[in-house]
Design an enzyme around this catalytic site. Sequence first.
Site, mmCIF file in Angstrom:
data_model
loop_
_atom_site.group_PDB
_atom_site.id
_atom_site.type_symbol
_atom_site.label_atom_id
_atom_site.label_comp_id
_atom_site.label_asym_id
_atom_site.label_seq_id
_atom_site.Cartn_x
_atom_site.Cartn_y
_atom_site.Cartn_z
ATOM 1 N N LYS A 21 39.587 22.865 33.312
ATOM 2 C CA LYS A 21 39.500 23.124 34.751
ATOM 3 C C LYS A 21 40.085 24.472 35.138
ATOM 4 C CE LYS A 21 38.820 18.454 36.156
ATOM 5 N NZ LYS A 21 39.258 17.299 36.913
ATOM 6 N N ASP A 58 50.180 15.439 38.869
ATOM 7 C CA ASP A 58 48.848 15.656 38.318
ATOM 8 C C ASP A 58 48.377 17.025 38.805
ATOM 9 O OD1 ASP A 58 46.135 15.854 37.887
ATOM 10 O OD2 ASP A 58 45.641 13.863 38.642
ATOM 11 N N HIS A 107 43.127 10.728 41.659
ATOM 12 C CA HIS A 107 42.009 10.605 40.720
ATOM 13 C C HIS A 107 42.239 9.314 39.922
ATOM 14 C CE1 HIS A 107 39.682 11.659 37.096
ATOM 15 N NE2 HIS A 107 39.103 12.626 37.790
ATOM 16 N N GLN A 129 43.877 19.911 39.314
ATOM 17 C CA GLN A 129 43.162 20.793 40.243
ATOM 18 C C GLN A 129 43.974 22.019 40.627
ATOM 19 O OE1 GLN A 129 40.031 20.694 41.305
ATOM 20 N NE2 GLN A 129 39.596 18.819 40.188
ATOM 21 N N CYS A 180 35.599 10.133 41.140
ATOM 22 C CA CYS A 180 36.674 9.453 40.403
ATOM 23 C C CYS A 180 37.863 9.158 41.302
ATOM 24 C CB CYS A 180 37.155 10.257 39.199
ATOM 25 S SG CYS A 180 35.896 10.577 37.979
#
Length: 405
Positions: free
Chosen positions: A225, A199, A122, A202, A363
Amino acid sequence: MGFDIDKIRADFPILKREVYGKQLIYFDNGATTQKPQQVIDCITNYYLYKNSNVHRGVHKLSVEATTDFEESRNYIAEFINAESEKEIVFTSGTTESINLIANSFSNLLDKGDEVLISSMEHHSNFVPWQQLCENTGAKLKIVPVNDNGSLDMDFLDSLLNEKVKLLAITHISNVMGTINPIKEIIAKAHNYGIPVLVDGAQAIAHIEIDVKELDCEFYCFSSHKVYGPMGFGVLYGKSHWLNNLQPYQYGGEMISTVTIDKTTFNEIPYKFEAGTPDVPGALATVEALKYIKNIGIKNIVEYEDELLVYATQKLLEIDNMRIIGTAHHKTSVISFLVGDIHPYDIGTLLDQMGVAVRTGNHCAQPLIDNYCIPGTVRISLGIYNTKQEIDIFIEALNKTLAMLA
Ligand SMILES: *Cc1c(COP(=O)(O)O)cnc(C)c1O
């Protein structure tokens, strides 16, 4: 405990909404998830009955708010199995968590050093490192993806060496749903003494996160999220790393003593939390995490997997369907293209039929460029989505394609 879809759907007031006179079908969970009543109530109750600043007052409300706020930190630490609540830094989201580390690394990098990322990042896990490298003279190296959207592990091996000062990589791709073999990647990096930032934006809503088992140095995620509020996020960092990194913002709360000559900084995690924090954000995040824990992460994985398989099957029945990202390990995110129809046209027509999808580069422009495509249509499914919704979506998509033919 089973997976009671009707009960879950009833907890999300927005799902009763209509758009253009059609029942809303929300398939854009990768961008943000909807919030259950429990999370909404938590925020409302905070402002109705509890509002007060933390770590400052001697009065009752402030003491209560401080206790609640710090208990949130304990809960979140436990949720991701951190060694200590001191390793949990509250931020405004994944983006800030990553920027914090990128900023704090600026005096650890020299010309000739390297930072490693992947081509499926991202922009949040891409641009901060690109800027850091520009500012320090370090080199940004990129691990490519295979055609099916999995990470090229051989290429990763070839890029690992002692010059690499950090590996920053996503746990799950927001475009393709690919679940990276993150534990294996971290172990490989550690062979060269390379710290790893994951990261997890998600991942947090879809799979179990255990930072101790992963052994990552840093893990980042956003509350919004995972059915929590916008504007709140977490940075997990191993304590010896957080102890040694420079703070990245200065102000109240993060200091220990301030004199005209010198300021000393507070201990971790407060050293990284300048200014008044988002207290209801922390409380509501706990509410959201409790919500999914109550359903059971294993049940969620199983249910979303079923949705993924079903939606993939149905999509593949459509002529000229091309799914971007078919890695063996993936979550309920499907990016696709149909023939040479522009994704935006499909998204716009689907919207008019009540189906919310995302279109564009998500993104992650370097990844999209890598496939030489104009973008994709992306559906990203969450705990409240159903096979019936997928059926309605497929019907709407077929209508859309007929209109665009
Ligand atoms: C959404 C997302 C981000 C950015 O999260 P914010 O909440 O916007 O800070 C970073 N990485 C991935 C993989 C994402 O999906």
